[in-house]
Design a protein around this motif. Structure first.
Motif, PDB file in Angstrom:
ATOM      1  N   ILE A   1     -13.508 -49.810 -14.027  1.00  0.00           N
ATOM      2  CA  ILE A   1     -14.832 -50.438 -13.904  1.00  0.00           C
ATOM      3  C   ILE A   1     -14.641 -51.948 -13.921  1.00  0.00           C
ATOM      4  CG2 ILE A   1     -17.075 -50.767 -15.045  1.00  0.00           C
ATOM      5  CD1 ILE A   1     -16.811 -47.954 -16.156  1.00  0.00           C
ATOM      6  N   CYS A   2     -15.304 -52.634 -13.004  1.00  0.00           N
ATOM      7  CA  CYS A   2     -15.243 -54.100 -12.989  1.00  0.00           C
ATOM      8  C   CYS A   2     -16.490 -54.622 -13.718  1.00  0.00           C
ATOM      9  CB  CYS A   2     -15.208 -54.617 -11.552  1.00  0.00           C
ATOM     10  SG  CYS A   2     -15.295 -56.417 -11.473  1.00  0.00           S
ATOM     11  N   PRO A   3     -16.337 -55.131 -14.941  1.00  0.00           N
ATOM     12  CA  PRO A   3     -17.512 -55.557 -15.709  1.00  0.00           C
ATOM     13  C   PRO A   3     -18.288 -56.674 -15.029  1.00  0.00           C
ATOM     14  CG  PRO A   3     -15.461 -55.939 -16.953  1.00  0.00           C
ATOM     15  CD  PRO A   3     -15.071 -55.344 -15.632  1.00  0.00           C
TER      16      PRO A   3
ATOM     17  N   TYR B   1      -3.436 -60.541 -10.184  1.00  0.00           N
ATOM     18  CA  TYR B   1      -3.737 -59.103 -10.100  1.00  0.00           C
ATOM     19  C   TYR B   1      -5.182 -58.854 -10.506  1.00  0.00           C
ATOM     20  CZ  TYR B   1      -3.262 -59.444 -15.132  1.00  0.00           C
ATOM     21  OH  TYR B   1      -3.438 -59.835 -16.437  1.00  0.00           O
ATOM     22  N   CYS B   2      -5.684 -57.681 -10.134  1.00  0.00           N
ATOM     23  CA  CYS B   2      -7.042 -57.305 -10.527  1.00  0.00           C
ATOM     24  C   CYS B   2      -6.971 -56.476 -11.809  1.00  0.00           C
ATOM     25  CB  CYS B   2      -7.685 -56.484  -9.413  1.00  0.00           C
ATOM     26  SG  CYS B   2      -9.130 -55.577 -10.013  1.00  0.00           S
ATOM     27  N   PRO B   3      -7.600 -56.944 -12.883  1.00  0.00           N
ATOM     28  CA  PRO B   3      -7.531 -56.221 -14.165  1.00  0.00           C
ATOM     29  C   PRO B   3      -8.127 -54.812 -14.089  1.00  0.00           C
ATOM     30  CG  PRO B   3      -8.488 -58.409 -14.450  1.00  0.00           C
ATOM     31  CD  PRO B   3      -8.367 -58.188 -12.977  1.00  0.00           C
TER      32      PRO B   3
ATOM     33  N   PRO C   1      -5.769 -51.093  -1.954  1.00  0.00           N
ATOM     34  CA  PRO C   1      -4.470 -51.784  -2.009  1.00  0.00           C
ATOM     35  C   PRO C   1      -4.303 -52.746  -3.184  1.00  0.00           C
ATOM     36  CG  PRO C   1      -5.786 -52.589  -0.176  1.00  0.00           C
ATOM     37  CD  PRO C   1      -6.513 -51.413  -0.730  1.00  0.00           C
ATOM     38  N   GLU C   2      -5.355 -52.985  -3.975  1.00  0.00           N
ATOM     39  CA  GLU C   2      -5.170 -53.773  -5.204  1.00  0.00           C
ATOM     40  C   GLU C   2      -4.504 -52.940  -6.301  1.00  0.00           C
ATOM     41  OE1 GLU C   2      -8.808 -55.572  -6.521  1.00  0.00           O
ATOM     42  OE2 GLU C   2      -9.129 -56.548  -4.604  1.00  0.00           O
ATOM     43  N   CYS C   3      -4.367 -51.630  -6.091  1.00  0.00           N
ATOM     44  CA  CYS C   3      -3.672 -50.788  -7.084  1.00  0.00           C
ATOM     45  C   CYS C   3      -2.186 -51.135  -7.073  1.00  0.00           C
ATOM     46  CB  CYS C   3      -3.801 -49.309  -6.726  1.00  0.00           C
ATOM     47  SG  CYS C   3      -5.451 -48.645  -6.897  1.00  0.00           S
TER      48      CYS C   3
ATOM     49  N   VAL D   1      -9.584 -63.122   0.211  1.00  0.00           N
ATOM     50  CA  VAL D   1     -10.901 -63.741  -0.017  1.00  0.00           C
ATOM     51  C   VAL D   1     -11.292 -63.763  -1.493  1.00  0.00           C
ATOM     52  CG1 VAL D   1     -12.052 -63.506   2.226  1.00  0.00           C
ATOM     53  CG2 VAL D   1     -12.023 -61.575   0.646  1.00  0.00           C
ATOM     54  N   ASN D   2     -10.656 -62.921  -2.296  1.00  0.00           N
ATOM     55  CA  ASN D   2     -10.892 -62.958  -3.749  1.00  0.00           C
ATOM     56  C   ASN D   2     -10.186 -64.187  -4.321  1.00  0.00           C
ATOM     57  OD1 ASN D   2     -11.410 -60.321  -2.798  1.00  0.00           O
ATOM     58  ND2 ASN D   2     -11.087 -59.448  -4.823  1.00  0.00           N
ATOM     59  N   SER D   3     -10.708 -65.343  -3.981  1.00  0.00           N
ATOM     60  CA  SER D   3     -10.108 -66.614  -4.393  1.00  0.00           C
ATOM     61  C   SER D   3     -11.214 -67.666  -4.406  1.00  0.00           C
ATOM     62  CB  SER D   3      -9.006 -67.018  -3.394  1.00  0.00           C
ATOM     63  OG  SER D   3      -9.524 -67.007  -2.071  1.00  0.00           O
TER      64      SER D   3
ATOM     65  N   GLY E   1     -17.954 -63.466 -12.278  1.00  0.00           N
ATOM     66  CA  GLY E   1     -16.774 -64.057 -11.633  1.00  0.00           C
ATOM     67  C   GLY E   1     -15.781 -62.982 -11.251  1.00  0.00           C
ATOM     68  N   CYS E   2     -14.606 -63.406 -10.809  1.00  0.00           N
ATOM     69  CA  CYS E   2     -13.529 -62.444 -10.522  1.00  0.00           C
ATOM     70  C   CYS E   2     -12.288 -62.977 -11.223  1.00  0.00           C
ATOM     71  CB  CYS E   2     -13.277 -62.336  -9.027  1.00  0.00           C
ATOM     72  SG  CYS E   2     -11.760 -61.434  -8.620  1.00  0.00           S
ATOM     73  N   PRO E   3     -11.817 -62.283 -12.262  1.00  0.00           N
ATOM     74  CA  PRO E   3     -10.652 -62.781 -13.001  1.00  0.00           C
ATOM     75  C   PRO E   3      -9.432 -62.989 -12.109  1.00  0.00           C
ATOM     76  CG  PRO E   3     -11.581 -60.825 -14.077  1.00  0.00           C
ATOM     77  CD  PRO E   3     -12.356 -61.029 -12.813  1.00  0.00           C
ATOM     78  N   MET E   4      -9.274 -62.167 -11.069  1.00  0.00           N
ATOM     79  CA  MET E   4      -8.124 -62.382 -10.185  1.00  0.00           C
ATOM     80  C   MET E   4      -8.255 -63.718  -9.439  1.00  0.00           C
ATOM     81  SD  MET E   4      -6.312 -60.145  -7.315  1.00  0.00           S
ATOM     82  CE  MET E   4      -7.693 -59.611  -6.387  1.00  0.00           C
TER      83      MET E   4
HETATM   84 FE1  SF4 Z   1     -12.149 -59.118  -8.930  1.00  0.00          FE
HETATM   85 FE2  SF4 Z   1     -11.029 -56.771  -9.442  1.00  0.00          FE
HETATM   86 FE3  SF4 Z   1     -13.596 -57.095  -9.938  1.00  0.00          FE
HETATM   87 FE4  SF4 Z   1     -12.679 -56.950  -7.398  1.00  0.00          FE
HETATM   88  S1  SF4 Z   1     -12.658 -55.333  -8.939  1.00  0.00           S
HETATM   89  S2  SF4 Z   1     -14.151 -58.441  -8.216  1.00  0.00           S
HETATM   90  S3  SF4 Z   1     -10.721 -58.021  -7.634  1.00  0.00           S
HETATM   91  S4  SF4 Z   1     -11.900 -58.183 -10.932  1.00  0.00           S
END
Ligand code: SF4
Ligand code: 13P
Length: 299
Positions: free
Chosen positions: A255-257, A167-169, A195-197, A110-112, A82-85
């Motif tokens: 890192i995005c787990p 926000y993106c963790p 730009p998510e920073c 789109v991250n929704s 999934g995407c926590p954001m």
């Molecule tokens: Fe979601 Fe951040 Fe992972 Fe991108 S990097 S998929 S915004 S958690």
């Protein structure tokens, strides 16, 4: 037959096409038929003719592909990626946010989730967000769910936006101090930040770019060294495309787990079992498709 050969054989037998986001594991990127950023993956999902699309990315990306291709079967090798954001804003929360700002336009990253897209006027990606919001020059705009991308767009356009506090963790773990230390160690390197920073990290960087824009920027740049302020998976792609250039990851914590949940073994299993399938309820999909297609038309 090794794992890669087995995947390729099954892919051809099934009439499948494998796509991977730039943050996927190196070995998953290497077996994909196409690797790209969110916008490129949305576009390619719309264009390919194969019967099955194996989507090596996170759930909202596979959902977008399912919305754009109701006749195609979309497989997500690990259904828990999934995407926590995206999960920081639900449909009912957005409905309430809209009720607090009657008449405002909603631009959703789109991250929704599909429910959030269905309640939005237009979607955007990190690569086209400012261009999309600029279309609503005379409107109040609610920008959801990423407050950092939203604040970057507001800065770029020199206007106010009403932001949802998502926000993106992964990207909030990127700090200006790390960027400064890497710059001191590699004085000739250019810093490219997503730009998510958060703003402090963006302000310490030379260029703010989506992952796809970073790929093109590096290819065209005369610079030889880069500090990459985004999820580390992109460095595999950058290094592969630019053997003569050097890349430094900004942090061992970027890192995005969820992106790493898709493995070669899971890709093979999903092709063998033709599951897990990602579906979106028809009514939600029809509403969400308007917002995605509006974005594709404007970008
Ligand atoms: Fe979601 Fe951040 Fe992972 Fe991108 S990097 S998929 S915004 S958690
Ligand atoms: P891109 O659209 O730049 O590929 O970013 C997607 C994403 O999930 C960033 O965290």
């Amino acid at each position: 037959m090794n794992l890669v050969e087995e995947i390729r054989k099954l892919r051809d037998e099934r009439d499948a096409f494998i796509v991977a986001h730039n943050y996927q594991r190196p070995e998953v990127q290497d077996i994909a038929d196409f690797v790209g950023d969110s916008l490129e993956l949305a576009r390619i999902a719309n264009e390919i003719e194969a019967r099955y699309l194996v989507f090596c990315g996170v759930h909202f990306m596979a959902e977008t592909a399912a919305i754009l291709n109701p006749a195609k079967t979309i497989l997500l090798p690990d259904p828990l990626s999934g995407c926590p954001m995206a999960d920081m804003l639900t449909g009912p929360q957005l409905a309430e946010f809209k009720a607090q700002h009657p008449g405002a336009k909603v631009v959703c990253y789109v991250n929704s989730t599909a429910e959030v897209k269905a309640l939005s006027d237009c979607c955007c990606t990190s690569g086209n967000a400012a261009k999309i919001v600029a279309r609503y020059a005379d409107d109040e705009v609610l920008f959801v769910p990423d407050q950092h991308l939203g604040s970057y767009v507001a800065e770029t356009l020199g206007r106010e936006l009403i932001l949802w506090p998502g926000y993106c963790p992964t990207h909030v773990r990127i700090h200006p101090e790390e960027i400064a230390a890497l710059k001191a160690a590699h004085p000739g390197a250019l810093v490219l930040a997503h730009p998510e920073c958060p703003k402090a990290a963006r302000d310490a960087s030379d260029h703010i770019l989506s992952t796809g824009q970073m790929v093109n920027f590096v290819k065209d740049s005369p610079a030889r060294e880069f500090i990459i302020a985004t999820e580390e998976g992109l460095i595999h792609r950058l290094q592969k495309d630019n053997l003569d250039k050097r890349f430094h990851r900004v942090s061992s914590y970027a890192i995005c787990p969820n992106m790493k949940r898709n493995t070669l073994e899971k890709v093979l299993t999903s092709l063998r079992d033709l599951s897990p399938v990602v579906t979106v309820a028809e009514e939600v999909a029809n509403q969400a498709r308007r917002a995605i297609e509006q974005m594709l038309a404007w970008s």
